[in-house]
Design a protein around this motif. Sequence first.
Motif, PDB file in Angstrom:
ATOM      1  N   GLY A  18     -29.326 -87.230  -2.555  1.00  0.00           N
ATOM      2  CA  GLY A  18     -29.745 -86.249  -1.568  1.00  0.00           C
ATOM      3  C   GLY A  18     -29.794 -86.882  -0.195  1.00  0.00           C
ATOM      4  O   GLY A  18     -29.773 -88.113  -0.050  1.00  0.00           O
ATOM      5  N   SER A  53     -27.229 -83.042  -3.571  1.00  0.00           N
ATOM      6  CA  SER A  53     -26.153 -82.409  -2.799  1.00  0.00           C
ATOM      7  C   SER A  53     -24.896 -83.261  -2.773  1.00  0.00           C
ATOM      8  O   SER A  53     -23.844 -82.805  -2.347  1.00  0.00           O
ATOM      9  N   GLN A  65     -22.464 -76.505  -0.092  1.00  0.00           N
ATOM     10  CA  GLN A  65     -23.739 -77.070  -0.518  1.00  0.00           C
ATOM     11  C   GLN A  65     -23.600 -78.379  -1.282  1.00  0.00           C
ATOM     12  O   GLN A  65     -24.603 -79.027  -1.565  1.00  0.00           O
ATOM     13  N   ARG A  66     -22.392 -78.773  -1.637  1.00  0.00           N
ATOM     14  CA  ARG A  66     -22.267 -79.916  -2.534  1.00  0.00           C
ATOM     15  C   ARG A  66     -20.989 -80.696  -2.232  1.00  0.00           C
ATOM     16  O   ARG A  66     -19.960 -80.132  -1.864  1.00  0.00           O
ATOM     17  N   PRO A 103     -23.227 -82.483   3.292  1.00  0.00           N
ATOM     18  CA  PRO A 103     -22.117 -83.050   2.503  1.00  0.00           C
ATOM     19  C   PRO A 103     -20.884 -83.358   3.335  1.00  0.00           C
ATOM     20  O   PRO A 103     -20.196 -84.356   3.090  1.00  0.00           O
TER      21      PRO A 103
END
Length: 303
Positions: free
Chosen positions: A6, A21, A93-94, A117
Amino acid sequence: MIEGYGIQSGALQQAPQDKASVWLCVAPDAAEQRVLQGSLGIGAQALESSLDPDEVARIEIKANHLFLIWKRPESFDGRAFNVSSFGVVLSEQRLVVICASNSLLSSLASETALKGPLDVLMALLAESVHHYLGHLRVVKQVAREIQQQFTRTMDNQQLAQMYNLSESLVYYVNAIQSNGAVLNLLRSHGQRHGFSAGQLDALNDLVIENEQSYQQARIHAKVFANLIESRGNLANNGMNLALRKLTLINVVFLPLNLIAGIGGMSEFSMMTSGVPWWWSFPALIVGMTLLGAAMVVALRRMA
């Protein structure tokens, strides 16, 4: 191995996978690949391409994510510079990084300006570009050392190193060029899909630095190709000089051998029967010496 990270206070911190993430997947086994396909929706082809060291750098833009393959330099092993590939799946988001070695995110431990990210991805790409530039500086130093050894005899190990470095630079040129195409496409995608001004500026800087490393790699590859060609020319020149000297020796001694052969038979004794041998044979030796010296002088002037 699958690890979750994260972003806290602008830096990467390990986090549980349900709150991560950034996912780092290092040489995932069959069970982990099923987790990636089921939980993150990563296709089997993307996984296979990410783990293939010979995969060509490219970018695929999908409806809700983008997938890219990036070529990065491996650590110098003392013999050659190698390149490998890793894959990245980026969504809003990732970020999922799929690679074969656990040395990617460790290079970002000192980063303190990460916000999402996309920033992690751009930091990875920037680290790779700077890694190329660092390796090219080492290549330049090695080329200078090899040039200094040209005046001395090079053994097979040094020649093999020169050939390995020349081959490595060919792969470097190809990898950096394909990475440049990925950066250009990523910048175009960012301009259309709302990347921030800072992110676009960072991408522009990466494009410029990658182009600089590409030009340097091309120059070094040309230098090594010229070094190899020059080494072959020097070896041929040395062989030609040795053959020239041997030919000169043969040309000088062939008539002398003939005269010596005649002088060693009874014909010379018969022709000089009226002269004492202690005069005739020394005179023969002196005459042969003068003839040989005259032939050497004449051949040198002809050459």
